[in-house]
Design a protein around this motif. Structure first.
Motif, PDB file in Angstrom:
ATOM      1  N   TYR A 175       0.736  -1.228   0.041  1.00 12.31           N
ATOM      2  CA  TYR A 175       0.008  -0.096   0.025  1.00 12.31           C
ATOM      3  C   TYR A 175       0.705   1.361  -0.059  1.00 12.31           C
ATOM      4  O   TYR A 175       2.184   1.204   0.606  1.00 12.31           O
ATOM      5  N   THR A 176       0.507   2.308  -0.637  1.00 11.94           N
ATOM      6  CA  THR A 176       0.914   3.404  -0.566  1.00 11.94           C
ATOM      7  C   THR A 176      -0.031   4.766   0.043  1.00 11.94           C
ATOM      8  O   THR A 176      -1.260   4.233   0.053  1.00 11.94           O
ATOM      9  N   ARG A 177       0.724   5.706   0.322  1.00 16.29           N
ATOM     10  CA  ARG A 177      -0.101   6.931   0.862  1.00 16.29           C
ATOM     11  C   ARG A 177      -0.730   6.291   1.927  1.00 16.29           C
ATOM     12  O   ARG A 177      -1.804   6.903   2.382  1.00 16.29           O
ATOM     13  N   VAL A 178      -0.002   5.622   2.844  1.00 18.42           N
ATOM     14  CA  VAL A 178      -0.732   5.155   4.181  1.00 18.42           C
ATOM     15  C   VAL A 178      -0.346   6.237   5.275  1.00 18.42           C
ATOM     16  O   VAL A 178       1.052   6.646   5.407  1.00 18.42           O
ATOM     17  N   SER A 179      -1.247   6.891   6.038  1.00 22.20           N
ATOM     18  CA  SER A 179      -1.336   7.845   6.828  1.00 22.20           C
ATOM     19  C   SER A 179      -2.570   7.509   7.823  1.00 22.20           C
ATOM     20  O   SER A 179      -3.457   7.072   7.559  1.00 22.20           O
ATOM     21  N   TRP A 180      -2.208   7.940   9.036  1.00 23.06           N
ATOM     22  CA  TRP A 180      -3.467   8.176  10.164  1.00 23.06           C
ATOM     23  C   TRP A 180      -3.728   9.474  10.521  1.00 23.06           C
ATOM     24  O   TRP A 180      -2.926  10.591  10.442  1.00 23.06           O
ATOM     25  N   ARG A 181      -5.224   9.683  10.718  1.00 23.54           N
ATOM     26  CA  ARG A 181      -5.330  11.386  10.992  1.00 23.54           C
ATOM     27  C   ARG A 181      -6.711  10.991  12.059  1.00 23.54           C
ATOM     28  O   ARG A 181      -7.488  10.307  12.085  1.00 23.54           O
ATOM     29  N   SER A 182      -6.708  11.908  13.123  1.00 22.50           N
ATOM     30  CA  SER A 182      -7.575  12.051  14.083  1.00 22.50           C
ATOM     31  C   SER A 182      -8.707  12.854  13.506  1.00 22.50           C
ATOM     32  O   SER A 182      -8.671  13.380  12.536  1.00 22.50           O
ATOM     33  N   THR A 183     -10.002  12.634  14.451  1.00 19.46           N
ATOM     34  CA  THR A 183     -10.937  13.846  14.158  1.00 19.46           C
ATOM     35  C   THR A 183     -10.373  15.172  14.897  1.00 19.46           C
ATOM     36  O   THR A 183      -9.314  15.068  15.303  1.00 19.46           O
ATOM     37  N   PRO A 184     -11.071  16.140  14.509  1.00 15.29           N
ATOM     38  CA  PRO A 184     -10.294  17.558  14.986  1.00 15.29           C
ATOM     39  C   PRO A 184     -10.201  17.655  16.459  1.00 15.29           C
ATOM     40  O   PRO A 184     -11.222  17.131  17.023  1.00 15.29           O
ATOM     41  N   GLY A 185      -9.398  17.999  16.897  1.00 14.64           N
ATOM     42  CA  GLY A 185      -8.915  18.369  18.171  1.00 14.64           C
ATOM     43  C   GLY A 185      -8.791  20.048  18.392  1.00 14.64           C
ATOM     44  O   GLY A 185      -8.973  20.649  17.544  1.00 14.64           O
ATOM     45  N   ILE A 186      -8.476  20.225  19.759  1.00 19.28           N
ATOM     46  CA  ILE A 186      -8.198  21.624  19.876  1.00 19.28           C
ATOM     47  C   ILE A 186      -6.591  21.904  20.334  1.00 19.28           C
ATOM     48  O   ILE A 186      -6.259  21.065  21.292  1.00 19.28           O
ATOM     49  N   GLU A 187      -5.947  22.539  19.850  1.00 24.13           N
ATOM     50  CA  GLU A 187      -4.564  22.949  19.854  1.00 24.13           C
ATOM     51  C   GLU A 187      -4.627  24.270  20.777  1.00 24.13           C
ATOM     52  O   GLU A 187      -5.246  25.275  20.034  1.00 24.13           O
ATOM     53  N   ARG A 188      -3.767  24.201  21.902  1.00 23.58           N
ATOM     54  CA  ARG A 188      -3.752  25.570  22.599  1.00 23.58           C
ATOM     55  C   ARG A 188      -2.430  26.139  22.638  1.00 23.58           C
ATOM     56  O   ARG A 188      -1.283  25.261  22.699  1.00 23.58           O
ATOM     57  N   PHE A 189      -2.125  27.527  22.420  1.00 18.39           N
ATOM     58  CA  PHE A 189      -0.873  28.033  22.661  1.00 18.39           C
ATOM     59  C   PHE A 189      -1.057  29.498  22.789  1.00 18.39           C
ATOM     60  O   PHE A 189      -2.016  30.190  22.862  1.00 18.39           O
ATOM     61  N   LYS A 190       0.105  29.943  23.412  1.00 16.48           N
ATOM     62  CA  LYS A 190       0.091  31.504  23.761  1.00 16.48           C
ATOM     63  C   LYS A 190       1.289  32.038  22.888  1.00 16.48           C
ATOM     64  O   LYS A 190       2.408  31.623  23.492  1.00 16.48           O
ATOM     65  N   SER A 191       1.056  32.803  22.097  1.00 19.66           N
ATOM     66  CA  SER A 191       2.481  33.292  21.341  1.00 19.66           C
ATOM     67  C   SER A 191       3.158  34.403  21.990  1.00 19.66           C
ATOM     68  O   SER A 191       2.528  35.192  22.731  1.00 19.66           O
ATOM     69  N   GLN A 192       4.450  34.328  21.835  1.00 25.71           N
ATOM     70  CA  GLN A 192       5.200  35.232  22.900  1.00 25.71           C
ATOM     71  C   GLN A 192       5.441  36.437  21.706  1.00 25.71           C
ATOM     72  O   GLN A 192       5.185  36.652  20.611  1.00 25.71           O
ATOM     73  N   SER A 193       6.220  37.531  22.349  1.00 20.46           N
ATOM     74  CA  SER A 193       6.418  38.888  21.611  1.00 20.46           C
ATOM     75  C   SER A 193       6.911  38.806  20.450  1.00 20.46           C
ATOM     76  O   SER A 193       6.837  39.728  19.762  1.00 20.46           O
ATOM     77  N   ASN A 194       8.120  37.815  20.349  1.00 16.31           N
ATOM     78  CA  ASN A 194       8.667  37.821  19.067  1.00 16.31           C
ATOM     79  C   ASN A 194       8.289  37.106  17.858  1.00 16.31           C
ATOM     80  O   ASN A 194       8.833  36.661  16.909  1.00 16.31           O
ATOM     81  N   SER A 195       6.859  36.400  18.440  1.00 23.90           N
ATOM     82  CA  SER A 195       6.293  35.509  17.076  1.00 23.90           C
ATOM     83  C   SER A 195       5.439  36.013  16.240  1.00 23.90           C
ATOM     84  O   SER A 195       5.169  37.441  16.465  1.00 23.90           O
ATOM     85  N   HIS A 196       5.104  35.440  15.289  1.00 22.64           N
ATOM     86  CA  HIS A 196       4.358  35.966  14.030  1.00 22.64           C
ATOM     87  C   HIS A 196       3.057  34.777  13.810  1.00 22.64           C
ATOM     88  O   HIS A 196       3.282  34.285  13.051  1.00 22.64           O
ATOM     89  N   PRO A 197       2.156  34.791  14.689  1.00 25.03           N
ATOM     90  CA  PRO A 197       1.193  33.626  14.636  1.00 25.03           C
ATOM     91  C   PRO A 197       0.306  33.795  13.551  1.00 25.03           C
ATOM     92  O   PRO A 197      -0.016  34.895  12.974  1.00 25.03           O
ATOM     93  N   THR A 198       0.164  32.653  12.717  1.00 27.37           N
ATOM     94  CA  THR A 198      -0.785  32.945  11.742  1.00 27.37           C
ATOM     95  C   THR A 198      -2.200  32.796  12.129  1.00 27.37           C
ATOM     96  O   THR A 198      -3.091  33.513  11.469  1.00 27.37           O
ATOM     97  N   VAL A 199      -2.649  32.402  13.280  1.00 25.00           N
ATOM     98  CA  VAL A 199      -3.895  32.614  13.915  1.00 25.00           C
ATOM     99  C   VAL A 199      -3.471  33.105  15.488  1.00 25.00           C
ATOM    100  O   VAL A 199      -2.799  32.955  15.670  1.00 25.00           O
ATOM    101  N   GLY A 200      -4.661  34.006  15.858  1.00 26.72           N
ATOM    102  CA  GLY A 200      -4.574  34.512  17.340  1.00 26.72           C
ATOM    103  C   GLY A 200      -3.739  35.728  17.383  1.00 26.72           C
ATOM    104  O   GLY A 200      -3.347  36.247  16.135  1.00 26.72           O
ATOM    105  N   ALA A 201      -3.514  36.133  18.483  1.00 24.16           N
ATOM    106  CA  ALA A 201      -2.906  37.466  18.444  1.00 24.16           C
ATOM    107  C   ALA A 201      -1.814  37.244  19.792  1.00 24.16           C
ATOM    108  O   ALA A 201      -1.657  36.373  20.459  1.00 24.16           O
ATOM    109  N   VAL A 202      -0.678  38.028  19.333  1.00 29.29           N
ATOM    110  CA  VAL A 202       0.505  37.902  20.289  1.00 29.29           C
ATOM    111  C   VAL A 202       0.284  38.216  21.869  1.00 29.29           C
ATOM    112  O   VAL A 202      -0.737  39.131  22.009  1.00 29.29           O
ATOM    113  N   GLY A 203       0.601  37.425  22.762  1.00 29.73           N
ATOM    114  CA  GLY A 203       0.322  37.373  24.241  1.00 29.73           C
ATOM    115  C   GLY A 203      -1.115  36.842  24.485  1.00 29.73           C
ATOM    116  O   GLY A 203      -1.306  36.929  25.552  1.00 29.73           O
ATOM    117  N   LYS A 204      -1.667  36.520  23.712  1.00 25.34           N
ATOM    118  CA  LYS A 204      -3.042  35.973  23.896  1.00 25.34           C
ATOM    119  C   LYS A 204      -3.344  34.520  23.778  1.00 25.34           C
ATOM    120  O   LYS A 204      -2.576  33.818  23.137  1.00 25.34           O
TER     121      LYS A 204
END
Length: 123
Positions: free
Chosen positions: A38-67
């Motif tokens: 077999y090829t293209r074999v991968s596993w994926r979950s149902t959606p979950g929630i990832e949590r983070f707080k970006s620091q002052s020197n980051s450039h988050p794709t989503v969310g806001a710095v410090g939040k």
């Protein structure tokens, strides 16, 4: 009966739902993610929630710095043959296709049994 154990790298990452196919396609351009016949074999979950707080020197794709941010993500995992060059190429492709500034990527050095059903049916 003899089961063959193949050394491999198991790669795990967390991806926003709308980018899962992009990331997997990028990886498939580097390795076919083969597992037996077999090829293209991968596993994926149902959606979950990832949590983070970006620091002052980051450039988050989503969310806001410090939040504190909660964003939906899907865990994907796949295996590649045990080659550090291939691992580097796969991780590079994954990172270039991933939308986040600093995606979580986990790599496990592992052994996987291969050809089990064929070995069992030939005994």
């Amino acid at each position: 009966m003899s089961i063959i154990f193949t050394r491999s790298f198991r790669i795990i990452t967390f991806v926003p739902p709308e980018y899962v196919e992009n990331v997997l396609e990028a990886v498939n351009h580097v390795d076919h993610l083969a597992y037996g016949d077999y090829t293209r074999v991968s596993w994926r979950s149902t959606p979950g929630i990832e949590r983070f707080k970006s620091q002052s020197n980051s450039h988050p794709t989503v969310g806001a710095v410090g939040k504190l941010s909660d964003v939906p993500s899907i865990r994907i995992e796949f295996s590649v043959p045990h080659s550090k060059k291939l691992l580097n190429d796969v991780i590079t492709a994954l990172l270039l296709a991933h939308p986040w500034e600093e995606p979580v990527v986990l790599v496990h050095d592992t052994y996987e049994p291969r050809g089990m059903k064929k070995a069992l049916s030939n005994t």
